[in-house]
Design an enzyme around this catalytic site. Structure first.
Site, PDB file in Angstrom:
ATOM      1  N   GLY A 152       0.817  -1.201   0.000  1.00 60.44           N
ATOM      2  CA  GLY A 152       0.000   0.000   0.000  1.00 60.44           C
ATOM      3  C   GLY A 152       0.854   1.255   0.000  1.00 60.44           C
ATOM      4  O   GLY A 152       2.066   1.214   0.244  1.00 60.44           O
ATOM      5  N   CYS A 153       0.206   2.383  -0.263  1.00 57.11           N
ATOM      6  CA  CYS A 153       0.945   3.652  -0.367  1.00 57.11           C
ATOM      7  C   CYS A 153       1.486   4.105   0.986  1.00 57.11           C
ATOM      8  O   CYS A 153       2.676   4.430   1.108  1.00 57.11           O
ATOM      9  CB  CYS A 153       0.059   4.722  -0.994  1.00 57.11           C
ATOM     10  N   TYR A 154       0.640   4.127   2.007  1.00 56.70           N
ATOM     11  CA  TYR A 154       1.124   4.506   3.338  1.00 56.70           C
ATOM     12  C   TYR A 154       2.193   3.533   3.850  1.00 56.70           C
ATOM     13  O   TYR A 154       3.215   3.967   4.403  1.00 56.70           O
ATOM     14  CB  TYR A 154      -0.027   4.556   4.334  1.00 56.70           C
TER      15      TYR A 154
END
Length: 336
Positions: free
Chosen positions: A155-157
């Site tokens: 994921g991005c985070y």
């Protein structure tokens, strides 16, 4: 050339992937697919993304699960930019056709079936695939990625957070007395392309969400090997993530040890930049495939700041890094 198809092509991440694949000298974009009931089926891709006119003009095709075997004829790579439940349901179908699957959803990121019931709201029915999936944090899993047929793109985070924390964890520099505290803000594109009131221009305001229950918190903790406190924020800008992370260091850790940990981790990693001065900013990484890192220590307290483009290093660019690793291409191919 390796024939590559993209499923879930019309989202923001899909558009970035289509462009990267088209630019790649060793890949052929062999198909752009959406769900069989999508209103985008039948349209030229560039009619949705005008900046790709003359670059990606292929017609968007509907995907019926019953037709997966036929569309995989001579296909080498499948990229899934689909919803979590959709990736869960179709990844095994593509793997059965001897393709290598790169999944940008959360459906295979954590090798624990209970995680999906708790944080994604569905029962995971593909334990074999779940256990064989490799978490594609490119700078940290290259050997495993090179051997895998199912790569779960982070994921991005988690990408922003783990890139900042893993050098410290690897060398045992994080205190066990206190959890790292991650405060991160993301652009509105992280919510996807579908219209919603929460992401409407007149409604967006910098605010936290998912406090103590965001699904990326256990993803980060699992792949870091340390529990963390993670608070995401929605920012009133289009794209990018800025994560500010407070870390209590183990007793006696020196600034030289911290610097050495980061330099060892990233000295040969072209997509991570350790800033010699100043602090990371979204402006500096927007529309790039880089992760920028900087830190400052005061006693046992360390503040690390990480910046990425959520659609690129946090999604499409990292998927392309994983493709490059898996097939032996230079890490930066198509990215810089």
């Amino acid at each position: 050339m390796l024939k590559t198809i993209l499923v879930g092509a019309t989202g923001y991440t899909g558009a970035e992937l289509a462009h990267y694949i088209t630019k790649h000298p060793e890949l052929e974009l062999a198909g752009l697919y959406v769900s069989e009931h999508s209103l985008d089926a039948g349209k030229p891709f560039s009619s949705l993304y005008g900046h790709l006119l003359g670059v990606v003009d292929q017609t968007i095709e509907p995907l019926a699960v019953s037709n997966i075997k036929n569309i995989c004829d001579d296909v080498d790579i499948v990229v899934l930019a689909t919803a979590h439940e959709v990736s869960h349901d179709i990844a095994a179908e593509f793997l059965a056709q001897d393709t290598v699957v790169f999944d940008l959803s959360g459906a295979f990121r954590v090798n624990d079936p209970a995680f999906y019931e708790n944080y994604y709201g569905f029962k995971h029915n593909f334990d074999k695939e779940l256990q064989s999936a490799v978490y594609g944090l490119a700078e940290w899993a290259s050997a495993d990625i090179a051997e895998a047929n199912l790569i779960a793109v982070p994921g991005c985070y988690p990408t922003a957070s783990l890139s900042a924390l893993k050098p410290l964890a690897k060398h045992g520099l994080i205190s066990t007395d206190q959890k790292p505290i991650i405060n991160a803000v993301s652009g509105v594109s992280g919510a996807g392309r579908k219209a919603s009131l929460a992401s409407a221009f007149c409604e967006v305001s910098h605010a936290p969400y998912g406090v103590f229950n965001h699904r990326h918190q256990p993803e980060i903790s699992t792949h870091l090997g340390h529990e963390v406190i993670f608070t995401p924020h929605l920012g009133s800008f289009k794209r990018g993530i800025l994560a500010t992370i407070n870390v209590k260091l183990a007793a006696g850790v020196t600034p030289e040890q911290v610097t050495a940990a980061y330099q060892e981790a990233y000295q040969d990693q072209p997509m991570v930049r350790l800033l010699p001065s100043g602090w990371p900013s979204i402006k500096a990484v927007e529309k790039t495939a880089y992760c920028d890192l900087a830190w400052q220590q005061q006693g046992q307290d360390l503040i690390v700041v990480s910046a990425i483009d959520n659609l690129l290093k946090g999604a499409a660019a990292q998927a392309m890094q994983c493709i490059n690793i898996r097939f032996g291409f230079a890490m930066t191919t198509s990215l810089v």
